[in-house]
Design an enzyme around this catalytic site. Structure first.
Site, PDB file in Angstrom:
ATOM      1  N   ASN A 186      37.316  61.484  59.612  1.00  0.00           N
ATOM      2  CA  ASN A 186      36.611  61.657  60.548  1.00  0.00           C
ATOM      3  C   ASN A 186      35.268  62.646  60.455  1.00  0.00           C
ATOM      4  OD1 ASN A 186      37.575  64.353  60.239  1.00  0.00           O
ATOM      5  ND2 ASN A 186      38.855  64.299  62.339  1.00  0.00           N
ATOM      6  N   LYS A 187      34.886  62.845  59.251  1.00  0.00           N
ATOM      7  CA  LYS A 187      33.938  63.777  58.948  1.00  0.00           C
ATOM      8  C   LYS A 187      32.488  62.921  58.711  1.00  0.00           C
ATOM      9  CE  LYS A 187      37.050  66.921  58.467  1.00  0.00           C
ATOM     10  NZ  LYS A 187      37.163  68.310  59.112  1.00  0.00           N
TER      11      LYS A 187
END
Ligand SMILES: *Cc1c(COP(=O)(O)O)cnc(C)c1O
Length: 372
Positions: free
Chosen positions: A183-184
């Site tokens: 999710n980065k």
């Protein structure tokens, strides 16, 4: 539910396949592989650092950073209570004392005013995570650290491509860490990075990452390390993603701005600040905080949104309320009202890189309906 909007989804349609195929065809799949060095070098250049050391994940990078600075029994490390548990685990395991500060109610970053009164003769380091998209004022942090002789660990796990006063996040302090979780802003599936300008420190990072094997006598150890190595396959993904970082950041900024446009006039909602004096928001995630007037806390709102086909996540749960830490006797009489309110009333809505404008419009419409 077919049209359920997930909270996170990475975007993998660039050169990832080509680089991964090179790993498989060449047989370089472990950490011994050319992509690891190349990813490290390109990443260091991108954040303006001399050295980068790739590791298995962002938590591993924090473990190594804390250990490499020699944090141990008798030392105190100051960090915000409103953060991920990865920031505190190695401090606690090392026998050092974590010292918490509350958050700023607008930026959700650590309250800089609160730091100075928490500094004692035992304070060894400041551990500074940037939260959700706006950077901490790192010049004030490094100034404080210089005046009091403290080390600085910058946690830039949510800040790839962000700047602070014009300098890249990840360029401040003794060491900065990043995560490449899915999710980065850029991902390797699982992965992390330490960056520093200190050649000696970088050597310690490399050693700690690799079980502190010694070049001369491989299986004789002078220090305890970890196997926190990154694989060549992860680095291949990372290199492909890094090539697109500017595009990803621009995309996240557009997503955040669109959410704000669509939600600005909804009563009872606190939205992320668009900017501070140091940076424009990068919107790693798009967080909302429900006002008391809505009669809803985050968990009630999350249940409503889930039923309406929208994935969400709660905000961080403060360190001083963590059962595992209170169970060890820490923080029992401490209160941090801003962090407690954020945990009770804050959530973030779909923010993945693959999110479309149509999906954002649907999420915003569902949020309105859930608050009516
Ligand atoms: C994601 C994150 C981490 C941990 O990274 P992992 O790769 O998931 O271990 C650490 N700090 C912050 C601020 C993060 O957002």
């Amino acid at each position: 539910m077919n049209d359920f909007i997930p909270v996170n989804e990475p975007l993998l349609d660039g050169s990832e396949k080509r680089y991964l195929l090179q790993c498989i065809e060449s047989g370089w799949i472990s950490s011994d592989g050319p992509f690891v060095r190349e990813f490290e070098q390109r990443f260091a250049a991108r954040v303006g650092r001399r050295h980068a050391v790739a590791v298995a994940n962002g938590t591993a990078a924090l473990d190594i950073a804390v250990d490499a600075l020699g944090v141990g029994p008798g030392d105190e490390v100051i960090l915000p209570t409103f953060t991920i548990i990865s920031c505190i685990t190695q401090i606690v395991r090392s026998g050092a004392t974590p010292v918490l500060v509350d958050s700023d109610p607008e930026t959700w970053n650590m309250d800089l005013e609160a730091i100075e009164s928490r500094i004692t003769s035992n304070t060894k380091a400041l551990l500074v995570p940037h939260i959700f998209g706006l950077p901490v004022d790192m010049r004030r942090i490094t100034d404080l650290a210089r005046r009091h002789g403290l080390r600085v660990i910058e946690d830039a796990a949510e800040m790839h491509g962000q700047t602070c006063g014009g300098a890249p996040c990840g360029s401040f302090g003794d060491v900065s860490v990043f995560s490449f979780y899915a999710n980065k802003h850029i991902t390797t599936g699982e992965g992390g990075m330490l960056v520093t300008d200190d050649a000696e420190l970088a050597e310690v990072f490399r050693s700690l990452r690799n079980l502190c094997f010694q070049p001369q006598r491989r299986f004789v150890h002078e220090r305890l390390g970890w196997n926190y190595r990154m694989t060549n396959m992860q680095a291949a993904l990372g290199l492909a993603q890094l090539e697109r970082l500017d595009e990803f950041v621009a995309r996240k900024r557009r997503m955040g701005q669109l959410y704000t446009e669509l939600l600005r006039d909804v009563p009872g909602l606190q939205l992320p600040l668009a900017a501070t004096a140091f940076a424009d928001n990068i919107y790693w995630v798009y967080g909302i905080v429900l006002d008391e007037s809505t009669g809803l806390d985050a968990s009630a709102m999350m249940a409503r949104l889930q039923a309406a086909g929208v994935g969400t996540r709660p905000f961080f749960y403060p360190m001083h309320l963590q059962p595992v830490l209170r169970g060890r006797g820490w923080f029992r009489s401490e209160r941090y009202p801003v962090a407690e309110r954020l945990a009770l009333r804050g959530l973030y809505v779909p923010s993945g890189m693959a999110l479309s404008e149509q999906q954002i419009e649907r999420v915003a419409a569902r949020i309105r309906e859930c608050l009516r």
